[in-house]
Design a protein around this motif. Sequence first.
Motif, short mmCIF file in Angstrom:
data_model
loop_
_atom_site.label_atom_id
_atom_site.label_comp_id
_atom_site.label_asym_id
_atom_site.label_seq_id
_atom_site.Cartn_x
_atom_site.Cartn_y
_atom_site.Cartn_z
N GLN A 182 75.74 15.05 23.17
CA GLN A 182 76.31 15.72 21.76
C GLN A 182 77.72 15.06 21.41
N LEU A 205 76.86 25.85 28.75
CA LEU A 205 75.20 25.23 28.74
C LEU A 205 74.80 25.44 29.95
N GLY A 260 73.64 21.04 31.96
CA GLY A 260 74.82 21.08 31.16
C GLY A 260 75.76 20.00 30.98
N GLY A 317 81.11 15.08 23.25
CA GLY A 317 80.53 15.43 24.37
C GLY A 317 81.16 14.65 25.53
N ALA A 324 84.42 15.99 26.13
CA ALA A 324 84.55 17.35 26.86
C ALA A 324 84.30 17.30 28.06
N ILE A 325 83.43 16.28 28.61
CA ILE A 325 83.36 16.05 29.98
C ILE A 325 84.55 15.54 30.74
N ARG A 362 73.42 17.56 28.45
CA ARG A 362 73.34 17.83 27.12
C ARG A 362 74.43 17.76 26.45
N THR A 363 75.65 17.97 27.19
CA THR A 363 77.05 17.93 26.76
C THR A 363 77.14 16.29 26.31
N SER A 400 85.01 25.27 29.15
CA SER A 400 84.14 23.80 29.09
C SER A 400 82.83 24.33 28.23
N PRO A 401 82.54 23.45 27.49
CA PRO A 401 80.86 23.41 26.90
C PRO A 401 79.96 23.38 28.01
N VAL A 402 80.35 22.62 29.05
CA VAL A 402 79.43 22.07 30.12
C VAL A 402 79.01 23.48 30.94
#
Length: 156
Positions: free
Chosen positions: A47, A72, A40, A50, A53-54, A43-44, A67-69
């Motif tokens: 992107q 994913l 996760g 990303g 986001a992290i 991949r984040t 969170s997108p993490v």
Amino acid sequence: MASLTDIIQQQVASAAGNIEIPADLKDKVLGGLTDSIVGGFTRTATQPGGIEAIKSLVTGATSVENSPVTALAGNLFSNNILKNLNLGSLLSGKLLGLIPIILGGASKIIKDQNGDGKVDLTDIIMTLTGAGKKATSSGLGGSILKGVLGSILGKK
């Protein structure tokens, strides 16, 4: 600083400690949780947006649940591990519910290791994107890349 994988493995072991996982599947489940969460992050990181986001996740600017993490990691764990193990919906749900807990704990450790409150994600990002290995072999390239990543992450 401990590696991201080490931090996640510690959090997985801690979070899963109270859940009864069949002994013959425990290594697969715990390894799958770790791999899915690292996946996760990876991949984040690759992107668009990303890195931010992290950074938002580990600084607490974004909740773990949003969170997108987390999304994913949950998808990876569901599709690559749970789907193949037939653990039943109750146990699968409990295990899937560990992902936000694990990510929350890992984020806290990362943030706490940076006592000034500023999170230096340069090494983590370099590891996740594979840039660290390429950059360190070229010396000057590593310094340039570290400077670029540092500026993206707000480190001067």
